[in-house]
Design a protein around this motif. Structure first.
Motif, PDB file in Angstrom:
ATOM      1  N   LEU A 164     -87.818   7.004 -12.572  1.00 36.75           N
ATOM      2  CA  LEU A 164     -87.436   5.910 -13.466  1.00 36.75           C
ATOM      3  C   LEU A 164     -87.466   4.568 -12.741  1.00 36.75           C
ATOM      4  CD1 LEU A 164     -84.482   7.591 -15.408  1.00 36.75           C
ATOM      5  CD2 LEU A 164     -86.899   7.440 -16.042  1.00 36.75           C
ATOM      6  N   THR A 165     -86.988   4.570 -11.490  1.00 35.97           N
ATOM      7  CA  THR A 165     -87.010   3.341 -10.694  1.00 35.97           C
ATOM      8  C   THR A 165     -88.441   2.907 -10.411  1.00 35.97           C
ATOM      9  OG1 THR A 165     -84.941   4.012  -9.638  1.00 35.97           O
ATOM     10  CG2 THR A 165     -86.183   2.247  -8.583  1.00 35.97           C
ATOM     11  N   ALA A 166     -89.291   3.869 -10.048  1.00 44.30           N
ATOM     12  CA  ALA A 166     -90.692   3.556  -9.766  1.00 44.30           C
ATOM     13  C   ALA A 166     -91.383   3.001 -11.003  1.00 44.30           C
ATOM     14  CB  ALA A 166     -91.418   4.802  -9.265  1.00 44.30           C
ATOM     15  N   ALA A 167     -91.105   3.600 -12.158  1.00 44.70           N
ATOM     16  CA  ALA A 167     -91.734   3.139 -13.399  1.00 44.70           C
ATOM     17  C   ALA A 167     -91.266   1.737 -13.772  1.00 44.70           C
ATOM     18  CB  ALA A 167     -91.427   4.120 -14.530  1.00 44.70           C
ATOM     19  N   ALA A 168     -89.966   1.484 -13.634  1.00 38.02           N
ATOM     20  CA  ALA A 168     -89.424   0.172 -13.992  1.00 38.02           C
ATOM     21  C   ALA A 168     -89.973  -0.920 -13.079  1.00 38.02           C
ATOM     22  CB  ALA A 168     -87.898   0.203 -13.929  1.00 38.02           C
ATOM     23  N   PHE A 169     -89.975  -0.656 -11.754  1.00 39.96           N
ATOM     24  CA  PHE A 169     -90.520  -1.635 -10.820  1.00 39.96           C
ATOM     25  C   PHE A 169     -91.998  -1.881 -11.086  1.00 39.96           C
ATOM     26  CE2 PHE A 169     -86.725  -1.400  -8.205  1.00 39.96           C
ATOM     27  CZ  PHE A 169     -86.734  -2.609  -7.534  1.00 39.96           C
ATOM     28  N   GLY A 170     -92.741  -0.802 -11.323  1.00 41.24           N
ATOM     29  CA  GLY A 170     -94.169  -0.936 -11.553  1.00 41.24           C
ATOM     30  C   GLY A 170     -94.475  -1.753 -12.787  1.00 41.24           C
ATOM     31  N   GLN A 171     -93.755  -1.492 -13.873  1.00 44.77           N
ATOM     32  CA  GLN A 171     -93.985  -2.247 -15.105  1.00 44.77           C
ATOM     33  C   GLN A 171     -93.627  -3.715 -14.932  1.00 44.77           C
ATOM     34  OE1 GLN A 171     -91.391  -1.580 -18.525  1.00 44.77           O
ATOM     35  NE2 GLN A 171     -93.221  -1.465 -19.830  1.00 44.77           N
ATOM     36  N   ALA A 172     -92.506  -3.988 -14.250  1.00 47.24           N
ATOM     37  CA  ALA A 172     -92.085  -5.373 -14.033  1.00 47.24           C
ATOM     38  C   ALA A 172     -93.117  -6.144 -13.225  1.00 47.24           C
ATOM     39  CB  ALA A 172     -90.728  -5.409 -13.346  1.00 47.24           C
ATOM     40  N   GLN A 173     -93.679  -5.494 -12.216  1.00 46.43           N
ATOM     41  CA  GLN A 173     -94.678  -6.160 -11.389  1.00 46.43           C
ATOM     42  C   GLN A 173     -95.977  -6.400 -12.153  1.00 46.43           C
ATOM     43  OE1 GLN A 173     -94.894  -3.601  -7.945  1.00 46.43           O
ATOM     44  NE2 GLN A 173     -93.369  -4.800  -6.821  1.00 46.43           N
ATOM     45  N   ARG A 174     -96.354  -5.435 -12.975  1.00 53.41           N
ATOM     46  CA  ARG A 174     -97.600  -5.584 -13.740  1.00 53.41           C
ATOM     47  C   ARG A 174     -97.494  -6.700 -14.774  1.00 53.41           C
ATOM     48  NH1 ARG A 174     -97.284   0.027 -13.603  1.00 53.41           N
ATOM     49  NH2 ARG A 174     -96.452   0.083 -15.742  1.00 53.41           N
ATOM     50  N   THR A 175     -96.333  -6.839 -15.371  1.00 57.53           N
ATOM     51  CA  THR A 175     -96.157  -7.840 -16.428  1.00 57.53           C
ATOM     52  C   THR A 175     -95.642  -9.169 -15.905  1.00 57.53           C
ATOM     53  OG1 THR A 175     -93.923  -6.995 -16.882  1.00 57.53           O
ATOM     54  CG2 THR A 175     -95.745  -6.088 -18.183  1.00 57.53           C
ATOM     55  N   GLY A 176     -95.354  -9.229 -14.594  1.00 61.70           N
ATOM     56  CA  GLY A 176     -94.868 -10.478 -14.008  1.00 61.70           C
ATOM     57  C   GLY A 176     -93.504 -10.890 -14.518  1.00 61.70           C
ATOM     58  N   THR A 177     -92.640  -9.907 -14.780  1.00 63.23           N
ATOM     59  CA  THR A 177     -91.317 -10.199 -15.346  1.00 63.23           C
ATOM     60  C   THR A 177     -90.205  -9.895 -14.359  1.00 63.23           C
ATOM     61  OG1 THR A 177     -91.372  -8.001 -16.391  1.00 63.23           O
ATOM     62  CG2 THR A 177     -92.010  -9.883 -17.747  1.00 63.23           C
ATOM     63  N   THR A 178     -90.491  -9.984 -13.079  1.00 64.30           N
ATOM     64  CA  THR A 178     -89.433  -9.818 -12.085  1.00 64.30           C
ATOM     65  C   THR A 178     -88.687 -11.130 -11.892  1.00 64.30           C
ATOM     66  OG1 THR A 178     -90.995 -10.332 -10.316  1.00 64.30           O
ATOM     67  CG2 THR A 178     -90.700  -8.000 -10.869  1.00 64.30           C
ATOM     68  N   ASP A 179     -87.521 -11.062 -11.277  1.00 66.15           N
ATOM     69  CA  ASP A 179     -86.733 -12.246 -10.921  1.00 66.15           C
ATOM     70  C   ASP A 179     -86.381 -13.094 -12.143  1.00 66.15           C
ATOM     71  OD1 ASP A 179     -85.337 -13.795  -9.118  1.00 66.15           O
ATOM     72  OD2 ASP A 179     -87.041 -15.113  -8.695  1.00 66.15           O
ATOM     73  N   GLN A 180     -85.956 -12.444 -13.223  1.00 68.22           N
ATOM     74  CA  GLN A 180     -85.538 -13.163 -14.425  1.00 68.22           C
ATOM     75  C   GLN A 180     -84.092 -12.857 -14.787  1.00 68.22           C
ATOM     76  OE1 GLN A 180     -88.414 -12.276 -17.492  1.00 68.22           O
ATOM     77  NE2 GLN A 180     -89.943 -13.658 -16.621  1.00 68.22           N
ATOM     78  N   ALA A 181     -83.335 -12.421 -13.793  1.00 65.52           N
ATOM     79  CA  ALA A 181     -81.965 -11.982 -14.063  1.00 65.52           C
ATOM     80  C   ALA A 181     -81.070 -13.119 -14.543  1.00 65.52           C
ATOM     81  CB  ALA A 181     -81.357 -11.339 -12.816  1.00 65.52           C
ATOM     82  N   LEU A 182     -81.334 -14.347 -14.088  1.00 70.36           N
ATOM     83  CA  LEU A 182     -80.486 -15.473 -14.496  1.00 70.36           C
ATOM     84  C   LEU A 182     -80.501 -15.639 -16.009  1.00 70.36           C
ATOM     85  CD1 LEU A 182     -78.799 -18.053 -13.916  1.00 70.36           C
ATOM     86  CD2 LEU A 182     -80.980 -19.285 -13.887  1.00 70.36           C
ATOM     87  N   GLU A 183     -81.700 -15.813 -16.580  1.00 69.91           N
ATOM     88  CA  GLU A 183     -81.777 -16.066 -18.013  1.00 69.91           C
ATOM     89  C   GLU A 183     -81.541 -14.790 -18.823  1.00 69.91           C
ATOM     90  OE1 GLU A 183     -84.576 -18.724 -19.609  1.00 69.91           O
ATOM     91  OE2 GLU A 183     -84.978 -19.729 -17.714  1.00 69.91           O
ATOM     92  N   PHE A 184     -81.905 -13.643 -18.290  1.00 68.04           N
ATOM     93  CA  PHE A 184     -81.636 -12.387 -18.990  1.00 68.04           C
ATOM     94  C   PHE A 184     -80.136 -12.195 -19.171  1.00 68.04           C
ATOM     95  CE2 PHE A 184     -80.659  -7.855 -19.120  1.00 68.04           C
ATOM     96  CZ  PHE A 184     -81.513  -7.414 -20.124  1.00 68.04           C
ATOM     97  N   GLY A 185     -79.378 -12.373 -18.085  1.00 68.54           N
ATOM     98  CA  GLY A 185     -77.927 -12.226 -18.160  1.00 68.54           C
ATOM     99  C   GLY A 185     -77.297 -13.277 -19.046  1.00 68.54           C
ATOM    100  N   LEU A 186     -77.796 -14.511 -18.940  1.00 69.40           N
ATOM    101  CA  LEU A 186     -77.275 -15.595 -19.766  1.00 69.40           C
ATOM    102  C   LEU A 186     -77.466 -15.282 -21.249  1.00 69.40           C
ATOM    103  CD1 LEU A 186     -76.194 -18.466 -20.157  1.00 69.40           C
ATOM    104  CD2 LEU A 186     -78.509 -19.316 -19.729  1.00 69.40           C
TER     105      LEU A 186
END
Length: 243
Positions: free
Chosen positions: A205-227
């Motif tokens: 599950l961790t590998a799949a989540a990291f892989g998808q985030a990297q492919r879609t360029g949606t990493t490092d969005q925790a600030l606005e996601f949490g907000l």
């Protein structure tokens, strides 16, 4: 020893100074605060000592105590000065105004990596910090939330900002450090990607989540996601009250 609340109140909310005749002092409390902020921004809060400030300002250490009772009071003044004047209310509806408020506060925390450490817990608020709170509470003024709920809503938002700032606070403080940090971050990301590829059977599950985030360029969005999730929760509560 921590400063007493009444002492902090006296320095954060000073009475109107009595004008004295004679030459203007060569040093001011504001100069001390500004120098302390520069030191903290560059080297961290622990680097701020009365001796270092005295050396930076070219004054004997004891002369600083004419302007400040001690370091605790200085840190309180630094925090309020670093926050600066609050932003004007802007945005559409309570949600837009709160979101804009939080996104206006975020660069302040980034500019002062030590600020999240000192804007937490029971304390005496200075005029700038109360000004920021007033703007945030103003965004919720037309809702049916109670006073306590509005305060808790602001606490949730500022807590999220402080949490994100704490993750960034170990980051670089200079252009040279920034370049080195980028290299380390890139190396770490590459190593993590390889580890997850090699051990995908153990952590699928961790590998799949990291892989998808990297492919879609949606990493490092925790600030606005949490907000946005905090605002979603507030919206659900506000709608329920109206219903």
């Amino acid at each position: 020893m921590e400063a007493k609340p009444d002492t902090l109140t006296a320095v954060l909310w000073p009475a109107e100074p009595v004008r004295k005749r004679g030459p203007k002092p060569s040093l001011s409390r504001q100069q001390i605060i500004e120098t302390a902020i520069e030191v903290a921004d560059a080297s961290g809060l622990s680097a701020v000592t009365m001796q270092l400030l005295a050396d930076q300002l070219g004054r004997p250490k004891m002369s600083l105590y004419r302007y400040l009772p001690g370091r605790d009071e200085l840190v309180a003044l630094m925090a309020d000065a670093a926050l600066g004047a609050p932003p004007a209310a802007a945005g559409r509806g309570w949600r837009g105004r709160l979101r804009n408020w939080a996104l206006q506060a975020w660069p302040v925390f980034l500019a002062h990596p030590w600020l999240h450490q000192v804007t937490v817990g029971p304390r005496v608020f200075g005029p700038n910090e109360l000004g920021w709170m007033e703007v945030a509470l103003g965004a919720l003024d037309a809702t049916d939330l109670t006073g306590a709920e509005r305060l808790d809503a602001v606490a949730l938002l500022t807590g999220h900002l402080r949490s994100m700032a704490a993750q960034r606070s170990a980051g670089p403080r200079s252009a040279t450090d920034a370049s080195a940090s980028d290299d380390i971050e890139a190396q770490s990301a590459a190593l993590m990607a390889q580890l997850l590829t090699d051990h995908a059977d153990r952590f699928p599950l961790t590998a799949a989540a990291f892989g998808q985030a990297q492919r879609t360029g949606t990493t490092d969005q925790a600030l606005e996601f949490g907000l946005d999730r905090i605002l979603d929760g507030l919206g659900a509560l506000i709608d329920r009250r109206r219903g």
